[in-house]
Enzyme design. Structure first.
Site, PDB file in Angstrom:
ATOM      1  N   CYS A   1     -24.114  93.070  84.569  1.00  0.00           N
ATOM      2  CA  CYS A   1     -24.900  93.774  84.509  1.00  0.00           C
ATOM      3  C   CYS A   1     -26.039  93.133  85.288  1.00  0.00           C
ATOM      4  O   CYS A   1     -25.633  92.154  85.539  1.00  0.00           O
ATOM      5  CB  CYS A   1     -25.634  94.713  83.170  1.00  0.00           C
ATOM      6  SG  CYS A   1     -24.478  95.484  82.234  1.00  0.00           S
TER       7      CYS A   1
ATOM      8  N   ARG B   1     -24.153  93.749  91.128  1.00  0.00           N
ATOM      9  CA  ARG B   1     -23.407  93.541  89.300  1.00  0.00           C
ATOM     10  C   ARG B   1     -23.277  94.784  88.454  1.00  0.00           C
ATOM     11  O   ARG B   1     -23.091  94.582  87.770  1.00  0.00           O
ATOM     12  CB  ARG B   1     -24.479  92.576  88.835  1.00  0.00           C
ATOM     13  CG  ARG B   1     -25.232  91.263  89.334  1.00  0.00           C
ATOM     14  CD  ARG B   1     -26.157  90.829  89.071  1.00  0.00           C
ATOM     15  NE  ARG B   1     -25.633  90.224  87.813  1.00  0.00           N
ATOM     16  CZ  ARG B   1     -25.355  89.307  87.496  1.00  0.00           C
ATOM     17  NH1 ARG B   1     -24.559  88.539  88.339  1.00  0.00           N
ATOM     18  NH2 ARG B   1     -24.823  88.989  85.895  1.00  0.00           N
TER      19      ARG B   1
ATOM     20  N   TRP C   1     -23.329  97.854  84.183  1.00  0.00           N
ATOM     21  CA  TRP C   1     -21.919  97.917  84.589  1.00  0.00           C
ATOM     22  C   TRP C   1     -20.974  97.892  82.836  1.00  0.00           C
ATOM     23  O   TRP C   1     -21.100  97.210  82.184  1.00  0.00           O
ATOM     24  CB  TRP C   1     -21.073  96.659  85.603  1.00  0.00           C
ATOM     25  CG  TRP C   1     -20.369  96.861  84.856  1.00  0.00           C
ATOM     26  CD1 TRP C   1     -18.932  95.813  84.586  1.00  0.00           C
ATOM     27  CD2 TRP C   1     -19.344  97.727  86.475  1.00  0.00           C
ATOM     28  NE1 TRP C   1     -17.874  96.284  84.789  1.00  0.00           N
ATOM     29  CE2 TRP C   1     -17.956  97.003  86.469  1.00  0.00           C
ATOM     30  CE3 TRP C   1     -19.823  98.347  87.634  1.00  0.00           C
ATOM     31  CZ2 TRP C   1     -17.406  98.335  87.477  1.00  0.00           C
ATOM     32  CZ3 TRP C   1     -19.053  99.247  88.116  1.00  0.00           C
ATOM     33  CH2 TRP C   1     -17.310  98.296  88.336  1.00  0.00           C
TER      34      TRP C   1
ATOM     35  N   ASN D   1     -27.945  91.704  79.673  1.00  0.00           N
ATOM     36  CA  ASN D   1     -26.694  91.685  80.372  1.00  0.00           C
ATOM     37  C   ASN D   1     -25.433  90.548  79.602  1.00  0.00           C
ATOM     38  O   ASN D   1     -26.186  89.058  79.625  1.00  0.00           O
ATOM     39  CB  ASN D   1     -26.275  90.622  81.576  1.00  0.00           C
ATOM     40  CG  ASN D   1     -25.834  90.141  82.464  1.00  0.00           C
ATOM     41  OD1 ASN D   1     -24.477  90.880  82.224  1.00  0.00           O
ATOM     42  ND2 ASN D   1     -25.773  89.229  83.460  1.00  0.00           N
ATOM     43  N   GLY D   2     -24.796  90.764  78.907  1.00  0.00           N
ATOM     44  CA  GLY D   2     -23.198  90.464  78.656  1.00  0.00           C
ATOM     45  C   GLY D   2     -22.535  90.707  77.097  1.00  0.00           C
ATOM     46  O   GLY D   2     -23.183  92.387  77.926  1.00  0.00           O
TER      47      GLY D   2
ATOM     48  N   GLU E   1       2.042  90.442  94.413  1.00  0.00           N
ATOM     49  CA  GLU E   1       0.979  90.213  94.733  1.00  0.00           C
ATOM     50  C   GLU E   1       0.467  89.095  95.782  1.00  0.00           C
ATOM     51  O   GLU E   1       0.214  89.429  96.497  1.00  0.00           O
ATOM     52  CB  GLU E   1       0.643  89.906  93.360  1.00  0.00           C
ATOM     53  CG  GLU E   1      -0.803  89.655  93.422  1.00  0.00           C
ATOM     54  CD  GLU E   1      -1.757  90.832  94.282  1.00  0.00           C
ATOM     55  OE1 GLU E   1      -0.910  91.839  94.211  1.00  0.00           O
ATOM     56  OE2 GLU E   1      -3.086  90.922  93.786  1.00  0.00           O
TER      57      GLU E   1
ATOM     58  N   LYS F   1      -1.618  89.824  99.111  1.00  0.00           N
ATOM     59  CA  LYS F   1      -2.697  89.413  99.857  1.00  0.00           C
ATOM     60  C   LYS F   1      -3.038  88.864 100.957  1.00  0.00           C
ATOM     61  O   LYS F   1      -3.668  88.835 101.767  1.00  0.00           O
ATOM     62  CB  LYS F   1      -3.142  88.448  98.880  1.00  0.00           C
ATOM     63  CG  LYS F   1      -3.278  88.809  97.244  1.00  0.00           C
ATOM     64  CD  LYS F   1      -4.717  89.376  97.149  1.00  0.00           C
ATOM     65  CE  LYS F   1      -5.397  90.970  96.840  1.00  0.00           C
ATOM     66  NZ  LYS F   1      -4.367  91.689  95.546  1.00  0.00           N
TER      67      LYS F   1
ATOM     68  N   GLU G   1      -2.982  92.014 103.457  1.00  0.00           N
ATOM     69  CA  GLU G   1      -3.644  92.922 104.122  1.00  0.00           C
ATOM     70  C   GLU G   1      -5.583  92.387 103.992  1.00  0.00           C
ATOM     71  O   GLU G   1      -6.211  92.930 104.725  1.00  0.00           O
ATOM     72  CB  GLU G   1      -4.561  93.014 102.672  1.00  0.00           C
ATOM     73  CG  GLU G   1      -5.073  92.358 101.449  1.00  0.00           C
ATOM     74  CD  GLU G   1      -5.057  93.310  99.858  1.00  0.00           C
ATOM     75  OE1 GLU G   1      -5.484  94.500 100.205  1.00  0.00           O
ATOM     76  OE2 GLU G   1      -4.725  92.854  98.900  1.00  0.00           O
TER      77      GLU G   1
ATOM     78  N   HIS H   1      20.812  87.902 100.402  1.00  0.00           N
ATOM     79  CA  HIS H   1      22.436  89.669 100.492  1.00  0.00           C
ATOM     80  C   HIS H   1      21.899  90.145 101.205  1.00  0.00           C
ATOM     81  O   HIS H   1      21.834  91.035 102.066  1.00  0.00           O
ATOM     82  CB  HIS H   1      22.225  89.949  99.716  1.00  0.00           C
ATOM     83  CG  HIS H   1      23.306  90.001  98.138  1.00  0.00           C
ATOM     84  ND1 HIS H   1      24.400  89.509  97.840  1.00  0.00           N
ATOM     85  CD2 HIS H   1      22.219  89.299  97.236  1.00  0.00           C
ATOM     86  CE1 HIS H   1      24.648  89.125  96.841  1.00  0.00           C
ATOM     87  NE2 HIS H   1      23.062  88.656  96.498  1.00  0.00           N
TER      88      HIS H   1
ATOM     89  N   LYS I   1     -11.766 100.676  99.353  1.00  0.00           N
ATOM     90  CA  LYS I   1     -11.759  99.645  98.014  1.00  0.00           C
ATOM     91  C   LYS I   1     -11.587 100.773  97.282  1.00  0.00           C
ATOM     92  O   LYS I   1     -10.256 100.579  96.325  1.00  0.00           O
ATOM     93  CB  LYS I   1     -13.518  99.709  97.478  1.00  0.00           C
ATOM     94  CG  LYS I   1     -13.403  98.828  96.343  1.00  0.00           C
ATOM     95  CD  LYS I   1     -12.274  97.393  96.731  1.00  0.00           C
ATOM     96  CE  LYS I   1     -12.604  96.287  95.311  1.00  0.00           C
ATOM     97  NZ  LYS I   1     -11.267  95.502  94.840  1.00  0.00           N
TER      98      LYS I   1
HETATM   99  C1  F6R Z   1      -4.891  95.645  97.084  1.00  0.00           C
HETATM  100  C2  F6R Z   1      -5.280  96.325  95.855  1.00  0.00           C
HETATM  101  C3  F6R Z   1      -5.254  96.903  95.915  1.00  0.00           C
HETATM  102  C4  F6R Z   1      -5.529  98.717  94.721  1.00  0.00           C
HETATM  103  C5  F6R Z   1      -4.342  99.627  94.646  1.00  0.00           C
HETATM  104  C6  F6R Z   1      -5.002  99.940  93.583  1.00  0.00           C
HETATM  105  O1  F6R Z   1      -5.962  94.163  97.198  1.00  0.00           O
HETATM  106  O2  F6R Z   1      -6.928  96.274  95.743  1.00  0.00           O
HETATM  107  O3  F6R Z   1      -3.571  97.243  96.345  1.00  0.00           O
HETATM  108  O4  F6R Z   1      -4.771  97.238  94.015  1.00  0.00           O
HETATM  109  O5  F6R Z   1      -5.076 100.690  95.689  1.00  0.00           O
HETATM  110  O6  F6R Z   1      -6.236 100.542  93.602  1.00  0.00           O
HETATM  111  P1  F6R Z   1      -6.682 100.877  91.639  1.00  0.00           P
HETATM  112  O7  F6R Z   1      -6.142  99.209  90.397  1.00  0.00           O
HETATM  113  O8  F6R Z   1      -8.244 100.713  91.839  1.00  0.00           O
HETATM  114  O9  F6R Z   1      -5.962 101.933  91.337  1.00  0.00           O
END
Ligand code: F6R
Length: 608
Positions: free
Chosen positions: A2, A27, A74, A100-101, A481, A485, A488, A504, A603
């Site tokens: 927070c 935050r 948060w 916060n905490g 993963e 990264k 993207e 294969h 996001k």
């Molecule tokens: C990759 C990324 C996306 C999310 C995906 C699911 O870095 O951020 O692949 O992981 O869109 O999003 P959430 O977890 O918010 O359902």
């Protein structure tokens, strides 16, 4: 996570507090509030939702006064709501607190205060603080805050005001950030520097267990044994924009660095040595756990990759069949679900449309749903039967980093909790894994120290058009993963392959200079992976290998090696992924990509 602010001066506090909070919204932003002293009386305005809601409310009910505290929340304990928003007042309304905490022993403190006649109005852990201060108050607010803090276990940055001493603001920190801003005849407290930068660049950086007492005449710093502390003034030279990112160039890098703390926070009060695993937020009973005959883990993107690790771990520790599915596939494939099915939904945002649809599909067929999410009050958290929060704090960069590692931690906790309830592991075995988990925050810090090797490697390969990630078993899940990264944030075409599958077909793509990242951390698969690495190096691949400390023969098989500290094999993904995140970051920076906002991405994906 927070944000807190405080102000003492000659100007009206309200707009200064709100402006400070606006710089801390990164935050947390599910509710906000301010408390200001006016004529020996504390007035509070607070509400659920973004800071804009608070501003609207304040324009309807303006607060007068030149001393106050503010908070942007948060949620961890208690859903986002007007009542759970900070500041929280003591029962008699004379003391107001922002925090916060996480207060680890709040349940015990709440019970104890209740037995003394105190009534609570919120679901938060924070509310015990003003109540405790009121209990100890005998005419000296500093003394009362110190006594209350001595009873609290956990992490905190706390700001306190008291209507009986209307000219004082008291604050203290432990394991949560807090700074003091030193203006001309006006003073501030804040969780982070950006909140004060419009007013001053001179600050005190508080250390753990340091108290600050602010009046219109100045700032006094005290140790917990009430000795006055002298501190150098820190003069901020960064821009406000850089300060918001904690001095890092991008939120992605800042969030990568927040992982040791996020991992620790997610385990807090759930994993403790010598005690059973307590998943406070989930209500599923032992009987219900015993009756489950199948688990689906459903998610998208990075969360899906955390789910794959979850499958390996749950199957290994609980010996139950687990299917992992991409949410957009799951919802349309008419999956076999009944009352004995458990679904685990993983979603950082808790708002992903496909994940939500899969949750509803499972519930419609009678399955019980546990949601793993980072956002309290999100749709997923409201619709699931049980919720287990990752306590990563808000993730701003589009590329998920700290959410992933905390999702892994949550997968381990669920697996251990089920193993505990289904007696598939002995207490000693559970204890050994828990003890190893508790070492992860420190070991994650060690992974962050390997930046130089990764930066160098990135500068050699950033012009490449493609890359491969290889791994076997749980390493294959981490390879996926790592590969995502890179795709993207750096726009390099990258593929993750199971080490044994390459021959294969895909091995046809390996040629002189092809970049391969090979993960060989798993003891039982190590020699097999070395053979797979040789298959690509003999065809000209340049390999960056990852293995655990001690496997020095890896050096003969690859171009560069990165070592991961020893820990139980199933926990290694938490550590191995960190350099992969860093590698993707450095490649993206070298290429000049927009790291925090990669092209075509959002996001939170709230459309199908
Ligand atoms: C990759 C990324 C996306 C999310 C995906 C699911 O870095 O951020 O692949 O992981 O869109 O999003 P959430 O977890 O918010 O359902």
């Amino acid at each position: 996570m927070c944000g807190i602010v405080g102000f003492v001066g000659k100007k009206q506090a309200s707009s200064i507090l709100v402006e400070g909070l606006s710089k801390l919204e990164y935050r947390g932003y599910d509710s906000a509030g301010v408390a200001i002293i006016d004529n020996d009386h504390i007035n509070v305005v607070k509400c659920k939702g973004r800071l804009k809601n608070l501003e609207n409310k304040l324009s309807e009910h303006p607060l007068k006064g030149i001393l106050g505290i503010g908070h942007t929340r948060w949620a961890t304990h208690g859903k986002p709501s007007d009542l759970n928003a900070h500041p929280h007042n003591s029962q008699d309304g004379t003391i107001s607190v922002v925090h916060n905490g996480i207060i680890e022993n709040y349940v015990q403190l709440r019970e104890w205060l209740t037995s003394k006649g105190y009534k609570f109005v919120s679901e938060t852990d924070t509310e015990v603080i003003p109540q405790l201060i009121e209990y100890f108050y005998k005419g000296d607010i500093v003394e009362a805050v110190m006594r209350a803090i001595s009873k609290i276990k956990g992490s905190y940055a706390v700001g306190v005001i008291c209507s009986k001493e209307p000219g004082k603001l008291v604050a203290v920190r432990k394991d949560s950030p807090l700074i003091v801003g030193l203006g001309k005849d006006e003073y501030y407290i804040a969780s982070d520097i950006p909140a004060v930068l419009n007013h001053t660049r001179d600050i005190y950086l508080l250390n753990d267990n340091e108290f600050v007492v602010i009046t219109k005449d100045g700032v006094k710093l005290l140790s917990e044994d009430k000795k006055e502390i002298k501190k150098d003034v820190y003069h901020v030279t960064w821009s406000a924009n850089a300060a918001e990112k904690g001095g890092f160039d991008h939120f992605m890098m800042k969030e990568i660095h927040e992982q040791p703390k996020a991992i620790k926070d997610t385990m807090t009060s759930r994993i403790m040595p010598g005690k059973p695993i307590t998943l406070d937020d989930i209500k599923i009973t032992k009987e219900q756990i015993k009756n489950i005959d199948k688990i689906y883990i459903v998610a998208c993107g990075t969360a899906y990759h955390a789910g794959i690790v979850g499958k390996y771990v749950i199957e290994k520790l609980v010996r139950m069949p687990v299917e992992v599915d991409i949410a957009s596939e799951f919802r349309y494939r008419n999956p076999i679900i009944d009352e004995r099915t458990l679904m685990i939904i993983i979603s950082q945002s808790g708002e992903t449309a496909d994940t939500l649809a899969a949750l509803r599909e499972a519930k419609a067929h009678g399955a019980r749903v546990i949601a793993v999410t980072n956002v309290a009050g999100s749709t997923v958290s409201r619709e699931a039967d049980d919720v287990l929060y990752t306590w990563a704090g808000p993730e701003i960069a589009v590329a998920s980093t700290k959410a992933y590692t905390t999702q892994l931690i949550t997968m381990y906790m669920i697996a251990l909790f089920f193993a505990q309830n289904r007696n598939t592991l002995s207490q000693e075995e559970i204890e050994a894994i828990k003890n190893d988990m508790l070492t992860l925050p420190e070991k994650a810090k060690q992974m962050l120290e390997q930046k130089e090797v990764l930066q160098k490697f990135a500068s050699r390969i950033y012009m490449h058009k493609e890359m491969f990630f290889l791994g076997r078993g749980i390493d294959y899940a981490v390879a996926m993963e790592g590969s995502l990264k890179v795709k993207e944030v750096s726009y390099i075409h990258s593929e993750a392959y199971a080490g044994g599958e390459l021959k294969h077909g895909t091995i046809a793509l390996i040629e002189d200079g092809t970049v391969v990242i090979a993960l060989a951390t798993q003891t039982s698969l190590y020699q097999k992976m070395i053979s797979n690495i040789r298959e690509v190096t003999t065809r000209g691949a340049r390999v960056l290998g990852f293995t655990v400390e001690g496997n020095i023969d890896m050096e003969k098989a690859v171009d560069s090696v990165l070592y991961v500290p020893k820990v139980n094999d199933i926990l290694l993904p938490v550590l191995t992924v960190i350099p992969l995140q860093l590698l993707a970051y450095y490649i993206a920076v070298q290429k000049g990509c927009d790291v925090d906002k990669p092209r075509n991405l959002a996001k939170s994906v709230t459309v199908e």
